[in-house]
Design a protein around this motif. Structure first.
Motif, mmCIF file in Angstrom:
data_model
loop_
_atom_site.group_PDB
_atom_site.id
_atom_site.type_symbol
_atom_site.label_atom_id
_atom_site.label_comp_id
_atom_site.label_asym_id
_atom_site.label_seq_id
_atom_site.Cartn_x
_atom_site.Cartn_y
_atom_site.Cartn_z
ATOM 1 N N THR A 49 54.450 23.846 13.274
ATOM 2 C CA THR A 49 55.708 23.110 13.181
ATOM 3 C C THR A 49 56.170 22.660 14.560
ATOM 4 O O THR A 49 56.578 21.508 14.749
ATOM 5 C CB THR A 49 56.784 23.975 12.494
ATOM 6 N N THR A 50 56.078 23.556 15.541
ATOM 7 C CA THR A 50 56.466 23.197 16.907
ATOM 8 C C THR A 50 55.566 22.090 17.445
ATOM 9 O O THR A 50 56.045 21.119 18.041
ATOM 10 C CB THR A 50 56.411 24.432 17.827
ATOM 11 N N PRO A 66 59.117 27.528 8.112
ATOM 12 C CA PRO A 66 58.503 26.383 8.808
ATOM 13 C C PRO A 66 58.594 25.125 7.935
ATOM 14 O O PRO A 66 58.577 25.210 6.708
ATOM 15 C CB PRO A 66 57.048 26.816 9.000
ATOM 16 N N ILE A 67 58.675 23.962 8.586
ATOM 17 C CA ILE A 67 58.904 22.737 7.824
ATOM 18 C C ILE A 67 57.635 22.146 7.211
ATOM 19 O O ILE A 67 57.726 21.207 6.434
ATOM 20 C CB ILE A 67 59.611 21.661 8.688
ATOM 21 N N LEU A 68 56.475 22.663 7.565
ATOM 22 C CA LEU A 68 55.256 22.140 6.956
ATOM 23 C C LEU A 68 54.196 23.223 6.895
ATOM 24 O O LEU A 68 54.276 24.229 7.591
ATOM 25 C CB LEU A 68 54.726 20.908 7.698
ATOM 26 N N ASP A 69 53.212 22.993 6.019
ATOM 27 C CA ASP A 69 52.115 23.947 5.908
ATOM 28 C C ASP A 69 50.864 23.353 6.563
ATOM 29 O O ASP A 69 50.884 22.233 7.082
ATOM 30 C CB ASP A 69 51.872 24.351 4.455
ATOM 31 N N TRP A 126 54.752 28.343 12.237
ATOM 32 C CA TRP A 126 55.770 27.982 13.234
ATOM 33 C C TRP A 126 55.124 27.301 14.434
ATOM 34 O O TRP A 126 55.679 26.351 14.989
ATOM 35 C CB TRP A 126 56.585 29.202 13.668
ATOM 36 N N PHE A 162 50.036 19.509 7.939
ATOM 37 C CA PHE A 162 49.766 19.287 9.360
ATOM 38 C C PHE A 162 48.476 18.506 9.553
ATOM 39 O O PHE A 162 48.451 17.506 10.271
ATOM 40 C CB PHE A 162 49.716 20.621 10.112
ATOM 41 N N HIS A 210 53.997 19.888 15.674
ATOM 42 C CA HIS A 210 54.367 18.691 14.904
ATOM 43 C C HIS A 210 55.581 17.998 15.536
ATOM 44 O O HIS A 210 55.592 16.772 15.696
ATOM 45 C CB HIS A 210 54.651 19.095 13.462
#
Length: 104
Positions: free
Chosen positions: A77-78, A26-29, A74, A33, A80
């Motif tokens: 991330t989605t 995932p691109i962020l934690d 995930w 977020f 976001h």
């Protein structure tokens, strides 16, 4: 009577893309977020499809603290991407991700 549709075989490119997705992170934690979006814990629970108690353990200190699982990240991330990039997504993807209903 028509015959049932058979599943489509994957091309080598599709298999390569699928494996890239499987092994992607995932691109962020959670901290990134909540630093980006002003969502309360109840909304975060809804996004991650968990109850509020689970989200509270993510923010707690000490022995009750738990980290979100990768699949929760995930979901974040989605969310976001939807919150920040929705206008740039193709219309068919907008419709798949966010099928609007007048009741929302």
């Amino acid at each position: 009577m028509s015959s049932p549709k058979l599943p489509r075989p994957l091309t080598s490119l599709q298999l390569k893309r699928l494996k890239a997705y499987i092994y992607a992170e995932p691109i962020l934690d959670l901290q990134e977020f909540v630093a980006t979006w002003d969502l309360n814990r109840q909304l975060i629970a809804q996004v991650c499809r968990v109850d509020l108690r689970t989200v509270n353990t993510w923010f707690s200190q000490g022995r009750t603290h738990q980290q979100p699982q990768t699949y929760h990240l995930w979901y974040l991330t989605t969310a976001h991407i939807i919150l920040g990039q929705y206008e740039y997504l193709p219309e068919f993807l907008q419709a798949l991700l966010c099928p609007f209903d007048d009741d929302y």
